[in-house]
Design an enzyme around this catalytic site. Structure first.
Site, PDB file in Angstrom:
ATOM      1  N   GLY A  28      64.579  39.305  62.389  1.00  0.00           N
ATOM      2  CA  GLY A  28      65.754  38.641  61.680  1.00  0.00           C
ATOM      3  C   GLY A  28      65.775  39.639  60.254  1.00  0.00           C
ATOM      4  O   GLY A  28      65.728  40.757  60.377  1.00  0.00           O
ATOM      5  N   ASN A  29      66.540  38.119  59.605  1.00  0.00           N
ATOM      6  CA  ASN A  29      67.427  39.046  58.491  1.00  0.00           C
ATOM      7  C   ASN A  29      67.042  38.147  56.620  1.00  0.00           C
ATOM      8  O   ASN A  29      66.978  37.044  57.311  1.00  0.00           O
ATOM      9  CB  ASN A  29      68.475  39.356  58.568  1.00  0.00           C
TER      10      ASN A  29
END
Ligand code: CTP
Length: 219
Positions: A28-29
């Site tokens: 993810g980020n």
């Protein structure tokens, strides 16, 4: 002329995407989704009907004219956006879509073994570029770009490659801008035109963007 988006439909992508590795892990980020949700509120405040396709985020809205479509992966975000793309007068791609996803998603939790683990990644769909290819005449589209170097040149290239009308550029060089802040400092790049804004609250940045879109559609 009064600024209004009454009768207009806006599609916005927001937040990160999570790409599963196994049942308990993902890539993810740090995107918070704040910018996308603020843009949705700014359009809704001017009378628009908004479809907000959002990756995993804590952001919420109580505005009845904003319909949130929650998604997790880039593939899900693309499928959801595709459903509304045709009827959208304006599309804003504010999501931080993961560029790659694991090639294989393990059915079971991957057990610890050995000193190294390699996960093979494959490219995700580019939502903006794909929808850009089927852009309706008169449809206006806005992308975001986060660059660390050659900002203006990279943004200009993305504008063309993704068939966008406008790119909102955040530079990581600017103090107070980007993922983890409530403030942002943007430069808007259009074909042959650059507009720089001051460091502001994301809610105000959203209003600047919405106002600029309105001017381009009515100016
Ligand atoms: N975008 C998208 N789908 C992707 C990747 C990006 O819709 N798979 C959109 C983003 O929402 C943003 C714009 O494209 O509006 C630019 O995203 P960015 O990550 O800066 O561009 P990339 O094409 O991924 O280029 P790079 O990461 O190599 O700079």
């Amino acid at each position: 002329m009064e600024r209004s988006f009454k009768g207009k439909t806006i599609l916005i992508t927001a937040g990160p995407t999570y790409e599963p590795i196994d049942p308990v892990r993902f890539i993810g980020n740090h995107s918070s989704g704040k910018m996308g949700f603020s843009i949705a509120e700014a359009f809704a405040a001017l009378g628009a009907e908004v479809y907000l396709v959002a990756g995993p985020t804590n952001q919420q809205t109580n505005t009845s004219t904003i319909k949130v479509i929650p998604v997790t992966t880039a593939d899900e975000m693309y499928a959801a956006a595709l459903q509304f793309a045709d009827k959208a007068d304006v599309i804003v791609y504010a999501a931080a879509v993961a560029d790659y996803k694991p090639k294989v998603v393990a059915d079971q939790k991957i057990k610890k073994a050995g000193n190294e683990l390699t996960i093979e990644l494959v490219k995700n769909v580019d939502i903006a570029a794909t929808l850009g290819k089927q852009k309706k005449p008169g449809q206006f589209s806005v992308g975001f770009a986060l660059e660390t170097n050659n900002e203006a040149a990279n943004a200009a290239e993305k504008l063309q490659k993704k068939n966008l009308d406008m790119i909102v550029l955040n530079s990581l060089r600017d103090e107070g801008a980007g993922f983890k802040h409530d403030t942002n400092k943007i430069t808007v790049i259009e074909k042959g035109k650059t507009t720089a804004f001051d460091l502001k609250q994301k809610t105000e940045v959203a209003q600047d963007i919405v106002n600029l879109v309105w001017e381009r559609l009515h100016g």
